[in-house]
Motif scaffolding. Structure first.
Motif, PDB file in Angstrom:
ATOM      1  N   PRO A 184      13.804 -35.826 -12.966  1.00  0.00           N
ATOM      2  CA  PRO A 184      14.796 -34.712 -12.111  1.00  0.00           C
ATOM      3  C   PRO A 184      14.193 -33.332 -12.658  1.00  0.00           C
ATOM      4  N   PRO A 185      14.840 -32.220 -11.979  1.00  0.00           N
ATOM      5  CA  PRO A 185      14.573 -30.561 -12.559  1.00  0.00           C
ATOM      6  C   PRO A 185      15.102 -30.677 -14.604  1.00  0.00           C
ATOM      7  N   PRO A 186      14.150 -29.621 -14.545  1.00  0.00           N
ATOM      8  CA  PRO A 186      14.492 -29.714 -16.320  1.00  0.00           C
ATOM      9  C   PRO A 186      15.855 -28.616 -16.453  1.00  0.00           C
TER      10      PRO A 186
ATOM     11  N   ILE B 186      21.709 -34.153  -8.567  1.00  0.00           N
ATOM     12  CA  ILE B 186      19.787 -34.150  -8.964  1.00  0.00           C
ATOM     13  C   ILE B 186      19.206 -35.451  -7.914  1.00  0.00           C
ATOM     14  N   LEU B 187      19.931 -36.638  -7.785  1.00  0.00           N
ATOM     15  CA  LEU B 187      19.564 -38.016  -7.318  1.00  0.00           C
ATOM     16  C   LEU B 187      19.061 -37.076  -5.376  1.00  0.00           C
ATOM     17  N   PHE B 188      19.368 -36.452  -5.387  1.00  0.00           N
ATOM     18  CA  PHE B 188      19.670 -35.825  -3.572  1.00  0.00           C
ATOM     19  C   PHE B 188      18.065 -34.834  -3.827  1.00  0.00           C
ATOM     20  N   LEU B 189      18.223 -34.492  -4.552  1.00  0.00           N
ATOM     21  CA  LEU B 189      16.474 -33.420  -4.632  1.00  0.00           C
ATOM     22  C   LEU B 189      15.641 -34.894  -4.833  1.00  0.00           C
ATOM     23  N   MET B 190      15.764 -35.513  -6.430  1.00  0.00           N
ATOM     24  CA  MET B 190      14.987 -36.487  -6.229  1.00  0.00           C
ATOM     25  C   MET B 190      13.832 -36.895  -5.334  1.00  0.00           C
ATOM     26  N   LEU B 191      15.284 -37.395  -4.551  1.00  0.00           N
ATOM     27  CA  LEU B 191      14.651 -38.321  -3.461  1.00  0.00           C
ATOM     28  C   LEU B 191      14.012 -37.328  -2.520  1.00  0.00           C
ATOM     29  N   ASN B 192      14.923 -36.251  -2.078  1.00  0.00           N
ATOM     30  CA  ASN B 192      14.399 -35.389  -1.581  1.00  0.00           C
ATOM     31  C   ASN B 192      12.811 -34.693  -1.688  1.00  0.00           C
ATOM     32  N   GLY B 193      12.041 -35.208  -2.629  1.00  0.00           N
ATOM     33  CA  GLY B 193      11.088 -34.506  -3.195  1.00  0.00           C
ATOM     34  C   GLY B 193      10.115 -35.325  -3.598  1.00  0.00           C
TER      35      GLY B 193
END
Length: 219
Positions: free
Chosen positions: A177-179, A165-172
């Motif tokens: 975070p995605p719900p 989730i942290l990776f997705l948040m940093l990348n996006g």
């Protein structure tokens, strides 16, 4: 008995945990292939490989239970393998419900990581060791130790989901975070807290009964 001796011989001949590890590696290779080829066949083979790996690992644990006549969490080697089986099984169940390759990746990574850790703690001698008398109690091994190790498995799932989730948040570049993933993270965190808390209380009761006071044997 003769049957248990035959089973132990079969265990050493087949090496089920080595077979499980190879299936986990195959699943990881399939996931790598999915990065380049979006193929349902590769996805299906990856899921089957992970499932077969989990079955081989569970079969190995079942064989150890039958041979030793006690839960498969009496040594660090066994406990790591048990945590791996729980983590991979949970990932497979989540994949069956959601059909997201992320769960296959989490399962394969968990199986490989914990497999390597288990092999590092496997001694060169016989791994079917006898416990000291104070610990050789099947009731508490099947309650306290199993609860704690299941909690460890969910801790691992929680950690892997949190990092993803942290990776997705940093990348996006987003603060949210995605719900759907956050919901799964929350569930895994609650399950890890539940099992570890219950296991800790049970361990204190076990120590009180065996040594006269809570955690009297554990500095």
């Amino acid at each position: 008995s003769h049957n248990r001796l035959e089973l132990e011989s079969l265990y050493h001949r087949t090496a089920p945990f080595n077979i499980a590890f190879m299936f986990y590696l195959t699943a990881a290779a399939g996931l790598t292939g999915l990065l380049f080829f979006r193929s349902k066949i590769i996805l299906g083979l990856t899921a089957v490989s992970l499932f077969l790996g989990a079955m081989a690992q569970c079969a190995g644990l079942a064989m150890r239970i039958t041979i030793l006549q006690r839960p498969p969490v009496t040594t660090l080697y066994e406990s790591i393998l048990f945590v791996g089986a729980i983590a991979v099984s949970y990932a497979l169940i989540s994949y069956a419900l959601q059909r997201k390759p992320l769960w296959l990746a989490l399962g394969a990574f968990s199986g490989i990581l914990l497999g390597l850790l288990a092999f590092a703690h496997e001694t060169d001698t016989d791994s079917f060791v006898m416990l000291t008398a104070v610990l050789n109690t099947n009731f508490w091994l099947a309650t306290h130790v199993l609860c704690i190790t299941v909690g460890y498995a969910f801790c691992l799932i929680t950690a892997l989901l949190a990092h993803w989730i942290l990776f997705l948040m940093l990348n996006g570049k987003t603060n949210e975070p995605p719900p759907d993933l956050f919901q799964k993270l929350h569930l895994a965190a609650l399950l890890s807290l539940l099992f570890c808390a219950v296991g800790t209380v049970l361990g204190g009761i076990w120590a009180d009964q065996s040594c006269g006071r809570f955690w009297g044997w554990d500095p």
